[in-house]
Design a protein around this motif. Sequence first.
Motif, PDB file in Angstrom:
ATOM      1  N   VAL A  10       0.834  -1.201   0.000  1.00 18.20           N
ATOM      2  CA  VAL A  10       0.000   0.000   0.000  1.00 18.20           C
ATOM      3  C   VAL A  10       0.870   1.254   0.000  1.00 18.20           C
ATOM      4  N   LEU A  11       1.858   1.289   0.878  1.00 15.25           N
ATOM      5  CA  LEU A  11       2.723   2.468   0.964  1.00 15.25           C
ATOM      6  C   LEU A  11       3.524   2.658  -0.317  1.00 15.25           C
ATOM      7  N   GLY A  12       4.093   1.573  -0.836  1.00 22.26           N
ATOM      8  CA  GLY A  12       4.862   1.663  -2.073  1.00 22.26           C
ATOM      9  C   GLY A  12       4.013   2.124  -3.250  1.00 22.26           C
ATOM     10  N   SER A  13       2.772   1.654  -3.311  1.00 20.87           N
ATOM     11  CA  SER A  13       1.879   2.044  -4.405  1.00 20.87           C
ATOM     12  C   SER A  13       1.524   3.518  -4.328  1.00 20.87           C
ATOM     13  N   LEU A  14       1.294   4.027  -3.127  1.00 22.77           N
ATOM     14  CA  LEU A  14       0.991   5.442  -2.967  1.00 22.77           C
ATOM     15  C   LEU A  14       2.175   6.315  -3.399  1.00 22.77           C
ATOM     16  N   ILE A  15       3.377   5.903  -3.013  1.00 21.52           N
ATOM     17  CA  ILE A  15       4.570   6.657  -3.405  1.00 21.52           C
ATOM     18  C   ILE A  15       4.720   6.655  -4.920  1.00 21.52           C
ATOM     19  N   GLU A  16       4.561   5.480  -5.528  1.00 27.94           N
ATOM     20  CA  GLU A  16       4.721   5.359  -6.977  1.00 27.94           C
ATOM     21  C   GLU A  16       3.716   6.233  -7.721  1.00 27.94           C
ATOM     22  N   LYS A  17       2.446   6.172  -7.338  1.00 27.89           N
ATOM     23  CA  LYS A  17       1.407   6.889  -8.069  1.00 27.89           C
ATOM     24  C   LYS A  17       1.514   8.403  -7.873  1.00 27.89           C
ATOM     25  N   GLU A  18       2.008   8.843  -6.731  1.00 24.76           N
ATOM     26  CA  GLU A  18       2.203  10.275  -6.547  1.00 24.76           C
ATOM     27  C   GLU A  18       3.188  10.823  -7.577  1.00 24.76           C
ATOM     28  N   ILE A  19       4.238  10.026  -7.862  1.00 28.09           N
ATOM     29  CA  ILE A  19       5.288  10.482  -8.775  1.00 28.09           C
ATOM     30  C   ILE A  19       4.889  10.282 -10.234  1.00 28.09           C
ATOM     31  N   THR A  20       4.299   9.104 -10.557  1.00 28.98           N
ATOM     32  CA  THR A  20       4.061   8.761 -11.961  1.00 28.98           C
ATOM     33  C   THR A  20       2.723   9.265 -12.497  1.00 28.98           C
ATOM     34  N   THR A  21       1.710   9.406 -11.635  1.00 31.07           N
ATOM     35  CA  THR A  21       0.393   9.898 -12.087  1.00 31.07           C
ATOM     36  C   THR A  21      -0.108  10.974 -11.126  1.00 31.07           C
ATOM     37  N   PRO A  22       0.586  12.104 -11.056  1.00 27.39           N
ATOM     38  CA  PRO A  22       0.209  13.139 -10.084  1.00 27.39           C
ATOM     39  C   PRO A  22      -1.196  13.692 -10.289  1.00 27.39           C
ATOM     40  N   ASP A  23      -1.724  13.646 -11.526  1.00 23.89           N
ATOM     41  CA  ASP A  23      -3.069  14.170 -11.783  1.00 23.89           C
ATOM     42  C   ASP A  23      -4.153  13.315 -11.137  1.00 23.89           C
ATOM     43  N   LEU A  24      -3.821  12.048 -10.846  1.00 26.69           N
ATOM     44  CA  LEU A  24      -4.800  11.127 -10.254  1.00 26.69           C
ATOM     45  C   LEU A  24      -4.556  10.903  -8.765  1.00 26.69           C
ATOM     46  N   TYR A  25      -3.659  11.667  -8.216  1.00 22.36           N
ATOM     47  CA  TYR A  25      -3.253  11.502  -6.821  1.00 22.36           C
ATOM     48  C   TYR A  25      -3.781  12.682  -6.007  1.00 22.36           C
ATOM     49  N   PRO A  26      -4.213  12.465  -4.737  1.00 22.23           N
ATOM     50  CA  PRO A  26      -4.272  11.249  -3.929  1.00 22.23           C
ATOM     51  C   PRO A  26      -5.220  10.190  -4.516  1.00 22.23           C
ATOM     52  N   LEU A  27      -5.137   8.965  -3.982  1.00 24.73           N
ATOM     53  CA  LEU A  27      -5.891   7.848  -4.530  1.00 24.73           C
ATOM     54  C   LEU A  27      -7.107   7.522  -3.690  1.00 24.73           C
ATOM     55  N   SER A  28      -8.192   7.187  -4.372  1.00 25.80           N
ATOM     56  CA  SER A  28      -9.355   6.634  -3.684  1.00 25.80           C
ATOM     57  C   SER A  28      -9.043   5.204  -3.268  1.00 25.80           C
ATOM     58  N   LEU A  29      -9.879   4.632  -2.437  1.00 27.10           N
ATOM     59  CA  LEU A  29      -9.651   3.253  -1.989  1.00 27.10           C
ATOM     60  C   LEU A  29      -9.662   2.297  -3.167  1.00 27.10           C
ATOM     61  N   ILE A  95      13.612   3.466  -2.275  1.00 26.89           N
ATOM     62  CA  ILE A  95      12.791   2.782  -1.272  1.00 26.89           C
ATOM     63  C   ILE A  95      11.503   2.273  -1.897  1.00 26.89           C
ATOM     64  N   CYS A  96      10.895   3.085  -2.760  1.00 21.09           N
ATOM     65  CA  CYS A  96       9.659   2.681  -3.429  1.00 21.09           C
ATOM     66  C   CYS A  96       9.873   1.414  -4.258  1.00 21.09           C
ATOM     67  N   LEU A  97      10.928   1.382  -5.054  1.00 21.68           N
ATOM     68  CA  LEU A  97      11.208   0.214  -5.891  1.00 21.68           C
ATOM     69  C   LEU A  97      11.478  -1.027  -5.056  1.00 21.68           C
ATOM     70  N   LEU A  98      12.188  -0.871  -3.948  1.00 24.30           N
ATOM     71  CA  LEU A  98      12.485  -2.023  -3.096  1.00 24.30           C
ATOM     72  C   LEU A  98      11.223  -2.543  -2.421  1.00 24.30           C
ATOM     73  N   MET A  99      10.297  -1.652  -2.092  1.00 28.76           N
ATOM     74  CA  MET A  99       9.033  -2.087  -1.489  1.00 28.76           C
ATOM     75  C   MET A  99       8.147  -2.810  -2.500  1.00 28.76           C
ATOM     76  N   LEU A 100       8.156  -2.339  -3.741  1.00 23.88           N
ATOM     77  CA  LEU A 100       7.256  -2.898  -4.745  1.00 23.88           C
ATOM     78  C   LEU A 100       7.808  -4.124  -5.450  1.00 23.88           C
ATOM     79  N   ARG A 101       9.155  -4.255  -5.516  1.00 16.27           N
ATOM     80  CA  ARG A 101       9.741  -5.330  -6.322  1.00 16.27           C
ATOM     81  C   ARG A 101      10.779  -6.162  -5.589  1.00 16.27           C
TER      82      ARG A 101
END
Length: 222
Positions: A10-29, A95-101
């Motif tokens: 969950v934490l890694g996904s939030l970090i990733e999406k903030e950087i890669t899709t800022p227009d869709l961030y923050p994320l809904s459930l 840190i994000c990459l290590l959490m996700l992969r």
Amino acid sequence: MLLDPAQLRVLGSLIEKEITTPDLYPLSLNALVNACNQRSSRDPVLELTEGEVREALHTLEEHNLVTMLQDARVPKFEHRARTVLNLRRDETAVICLLMLRGPQTPGELRARSERLYAFDEIASVQSTLERLASRPPREDGGPDATSTGPLVALLPRPPGARESRYMHLLGGASQETGSAAALPAENAAQSDRVARLEAELAIMAEALTALDARIRDLETNR
């Protein structure tokens, strides 16, 4: 504080999406569940339920790593990892990459980090990893001790592997089933030097054996 696999995803996904899709961030459930369970850029691929993601969010909120925002329609979630863990942009990407992969080599991290942070060369990734591995712990040992202290560690290099891999420490000292414990940076570096010397000695031994065989052939043919 040690995070379980669902919380890390969950934490890694939030970090990733903030950087890669800022227009869709923050994320809904719902968007966060989809991000956690996507097939690409995830190792392992998970099938988290909405309930599991909601429970992970609750724990992350208790650790101040996630904040819920209430807009006009649905609640949305954003991470606070950079603030709580005191991370730079390059450190956040690693840190994000290590959490996700999972554990990765510096070369793998550079190849996979393009959308998160542009490292000029592998040496830059190595420098970031060493900085994350050598952060001193909090002196007061307070409840927010994760804001400092080592966040990554070098794993022992498997036999035959050309590079060592790094793992994050937010989920404990050893995240892979059956893997050896992470080595302190100094011991790991020494282990790499010993491995290189052993490889060089093996090459020299093979060369001496071949030379000895050639000398014997010459003597036989005289």
